[in-house]
Design an enzyme around this catalytic site. Structure first.
Site, mmCIF file in Angstrom:
data_model
loop_
_atom_site.group_PDB
_atom_site.id
_atom_site.type_symbol
_atom_site.label_atom_id
_atom_site.label_comp_id
_atom_site.label_asym_id
_atom_site.label_seq_id
_atom_site.Cartn_x
_atom_site.Cartn_y
_atom_site.Cartn_z
ATOM 1 N N ASP A 294 -4.839 -3.032 -2.729
ATOM 2 C CA ASP A 294 -3.838 -3.907 -2.132
ATOM 3 C C ASP A 294 -3.554 -3.377 -0.725
ATOM 4 O O ASP A 294 -4.111 -2.363 -0.295
ATOM 5 C CB ASP A 294 -2.584 -3.997 -3.023
HETATM 6 C C1 NOJ Z 1 0.209 -7.609 -0.697
HETATM 7 C C2 NOJ Z 1 0.267 -8.352 -1.994
HETATM 8 O O1 NOJ Z 1 0.685 -7.500 -3.046
HETATM 9 C C3 NOJ Z 1 -1.040 -9.006 -2.398
HETATM 10 O O2 NOJ Z 1 -0.810 -9.812 -3.501
HETATM 11 C C4 NOJ Z 1 -1.605 -9.773 -1.236
HETATM 12 O O3 NOJ Z 1 -2.786 -10.432 -1.631
HETATM 13 C C5 NOJ Z 1 -1.849 -8.817 -0.083
HETATM 14 N N1 NOJ Z 1 -0.584 -8.257 0.322
HETATM 15 C C6 NOJ Z 1 -2.524 -9.476 1.103
HETATM 16 O O4 NOJ Z 1 -1.640 -10.278 1.796
#
Ligand code: NOJ
Length: 756
Positions: A294
């Protein structure tokens, strides 16, 4: 090919073929091409393929923009040097082309970029938030909205969406409940798989196929206290029983990527958890795609107190099985030295690069790096009338009628004076819901606009906010009360603003904000009939005049066609048919709260003692249970029949039930089949949803529907994390929610018993 590579490849092919997707065939030359590339790549180019950075070619204001390279010029240099393999969260064909030109024509090896983004419930046409859509209990609807999103996203120059969120969410304080399919494992698995099918379509090489990335692996929805980014302390059995199946279903549906969760499980951050990301995900679940971290989650291993420094964080993440690092840039900075020093074997890096390149190959990027970069598609395939119509249909099917004393539907031809009161009446900033970053602000249909369009005389509608989202407005309540008094019926549009749910929006209470509750109570005191139109991204605990209203509609965040869809239901053009994917508790303090909880030794239904498993302030039932949802017509279930009350080990038991529409309108009901294993070597929930069927019936019409139950449906994760079924008695209910319903029992007999 070595055996290992063959295995990786056949995993991808097998996964796709087994679940209805067409075979993904790689020509021998293509596989060779990947091998040749890897042989020619420097360690820096390999680390580059394993790096995904925010898209500075077409920035759009990503949710957490503090890290990474923020300007196109610097990012261009990185692409030329082969130091980036993937860009994320930018849209637009022109920018993507500029970036792809650099990768393909100006980098040494010409490896195409992958363009990813968070298309969670729509690009320009915004569909209901996933939790709302889960209320449809309809995988086919989820598939079709995902398909429409894929068409728009790929037309805007994206190849992959970071969706679906396959996290089972059992604590409504957690803000990300809104992004998933609710509290139930079966429903989440069915809808996640349907969304993967919808995003990817039948052929990954088509320009409108959008790769899916089911996230967040794993058990992110189990963070303690619903605290975002928090810790998960969970038994291996519960992890496997509740949190892994939606991922397994998504991989089975053909998903080739996943994302490691921000959270930790049992003391190990998912991003550094080799047992999770390699042994379980790849070894047991046979996942053969690649794993994203993530956003900066590898770097966050330091804050977790798990990595010493950035170098250590990169080392831990890559060794755990994170193939693609999102946004931190740690891989490009540290992998070359880590490999040189022997801290990370080159073989580990090669496996990760190969996984990434195979996915790029599977989606046809090597043959055609310009796929999904088509200005004509961008002009014609985004925000189309067909998508808008689907958004309205989906929104109508996502609304749940929680309560109705008979005031709904409103017959607009009666000319009643309607007061639309509450901060959401004319508001356009909270129509889409969280995670709709690409939607054009203000283009969603607000409630007042939707209602006026449906009323023969728009002057019959008076609108007054009465208060703000989170605070009073001077004289607001007094004005609202005046308008309510002169109306025949009040529509009270209250709830959460869209910044109250979504990422990083955990709340300690799940209630209507105080200023809105005060407004509701003042309106309730007028004695006028009140219909509450809830706006929300989670289940709420309702109180006072909100709970006492004559009717309540759960309208979540419905997206572009919000106002029209609510009007459709209020005026009876659409008969509500949604079912709650999350239980509404009486009080916030009941959270985490879900229907498939355990009995305890002192169950609340046991009247023999006052010393029972309940709070002193409320028992542990739901105000509105999981699966609940009313209609303007009345459905009655009867004639529950079993083909046999004994299930032998390898047999199927057929269960049939008759559903009759006893009311005067056509409508649709979801028959829900629940089981309970009466006695087991590991205690079982009081109910578990196993199957559901939606039936549409005209007034007076009956239909008999059939469910098939096999031993697999009765299995659970036993001690030691083994999936088992145990002989014995099982309760079966077929009903209209997770409470009540028609009841019967079956007995599962051990394998040894002879057939009769
Ligand atoms: C953080 C989030 O937890 C995730 O779900 C998302 O896809 C990413 N950021 C990218 O924006």
């Amino acid at each position: 090919m070595t055996m290992h590579r063959r295995a990786v490849l056949s995993g991808i092919l097998g996964g796709a073929a087994a679940f209805g997707l067409p075979r993904i065939t790689f020509a021998a030359g293509e596989v060779q091409r990947v091998d040749d590339l890897i042989a020619r790549m420097t360690i820096e180019e390999k680390a580059g393929q394993m790096t995904c950075l925010a898209d500075a070619f077409r920035p759009f204001n990503p949710p957490n923009p503090q890290a990474g390279i923020q300007d196109e010029k610097r990012l261009s240099e990185e692409i030329r040097k082969g130091r980036v393999g993937c860009l994320f969260n930018g849209i637009g064909v022109a920018g993507a082309r500029r970036a792809q030109e650099l990768a393909v024509k100006e980098s040494r090896l010409g490896i195409p970029l992958l363009f990813a983004g968070d298309v969670i419930h729509g690009l320009k046409t915004i569909f209901p938030v996933p939790l709302a859509e889960a209320s449809s209990f309809d995988p086919e609807l989820a598939r079709s909205t995902a398909r429409a999103m894929a068409v728009e996203a790929t037309a805007a120059g994206l190849h992959l969406t970071f969706a679906p969120m396959a996290d089972v969410a059992r604590d409504q304080r957690w803000g990300r409940v809104v992004e998933g399919s609710g509290e139930d494992v079966t429903l989440t698995a069915l809808l996640s798989a349907a969304r993967v099918h919808g995003f990817q379509g039948r052929d990954l090489r088509r320009a409108d196929s959008l790769l899916a990335c089911p996230k967040h692996f794993a058990a992110y929805g189990a963070v303690a206290g619903g605290l975002e980014y928090g810790s998960v302390d969970i038994s291996d059995e519960t992890l496997r029983e509740t949190h892994l199946p939606p991922f397994a279903a998504s991989f089975a549906a053909g998903a080739l990527t996943t994302m490691a969760a921000f959270s930790e499980i049992n003391g190990v951050p998912a991003t550094a958890d080799r047992a999770l990301l390699t042994d379980t995900l790849r070894g047991e679940m046979e996942f053969r795609g690649f794993v994203f971290s993530d956003y900066t989650a590898d770097e966050e291993l330091i804050a977790h107190g798990y990595a010493e420094d950035e170098r250590d964080a990169a080392r831990l993440a890559v060794l755990a099985g994170v193939d693609m690092s999102m946004q931190s840039g740690l891989y490009i900075r540290y992998l070359p030295e880590l490999v040189k020093s022997g801290a990370v074997p080159m073989g580990t890096v090669d496996v990760a690069v190969r996984r990434i390149l195979y996915v790029k190959l599977a989606m046809g990027l090597f043959d055609n790096p310009w796929r999904s970069l088509d200005e004509e598609a961008e002009r014609t395939r985004i925000a189309t009338p067909a998508h808008r119509a689907l958004a309205r249909d989906a929104a109508g099917r996502s609304i749940v009628l929680l309560k109705n004393s008979g005031v709904l539907p409103i017959d607009p031809s009666q000319g009643q004076k309607i007061a639309l009161i509450g901060p959401f009446g004319e508001d356009r900033d909270n129509v889409y819901g969280p995670w709709a970053f690409y939607g054009d602000p203000g283009k969603g249909v607000d409630l007042a606009t939707g209602l006026r369009a449906a009323l023969p005389d728009a002057a019959k509608l008076a609108v007054e906010p009465g208060c703000g989202m989170d605070g009073p407005i001077d004289g607001g309540i007094a004005r609202a009360v005046e308008i309510a008094k002169s109306a025949d019926i009040v529509l009270l549009a209250i709830g959460e603003s869209q910044t109250m749910s979504g990422e990083a929006q955990s709340r300690t209470t799940i209630e209507i904000p105080a200023a809105q509750q005060a407004l509701a109570d003042a309106i309730g005191a007028t004695g006028k009939p009140v219909v509450v139109l809830l706006r929300h991204g989670r289940a709420l605990a309702l109180h006072g005049s909100v709970a006492d209203a004559q009717a309540i509609l759960a309208t979540w965040f419905l997206g572009s066609e919000s106002g029209h869809a609510v009007a459709d239901v209020l005026f009876g053009t659409v008969n509500p048919s949604g079912k709650l994917p999350v239980s509404f508790p009486w009080e916030s303090g009941q959270e985490p709260f879900f229907y498939d909880r355990k009995s305890t030794g002192r169950p609340v239904v046991d009247n023999r003692t006052e010393y029972r498993a309940r709070y002193t302030t409320t028992d542990n039932s739901a105000r509105f249970p999981f699966g609940h949802g009313l209609s303007y017509t009345e459905f009655v279930l009867d004639n529950l029949k079993l083909s046999d009350s004994a299930m032998r080990w390898d047999d199927t038991v057929e269960i049939s039930v008759r559903i009759t529409n006893k009311g005067s309108r056509r409508g649709s009901e979801v028959a829900q089949l629940y089981i309970r294993d009466r006695v087991a070597s590991r205690t079982r929930p009081i109910r578990e949803l196993k199957a559901m069927q939606r039936v549409s019936l005209s007034p007076g019409e009956s239909r008999t529907i059939h469910f098939s139950l096999i031993r697999k449906d009765l299995e659970f994760i036993g001690q030691g994390s083994k999936r088992i079924a145990e002989p014995g008695m099982f309760d079966i209910w077929v009903g209209q929610s997770s409470t009540g319903g028609l009841h019967t029992q079956i007995e599962l007999y051990a394998a040894a018993l002879p057939k009769n």
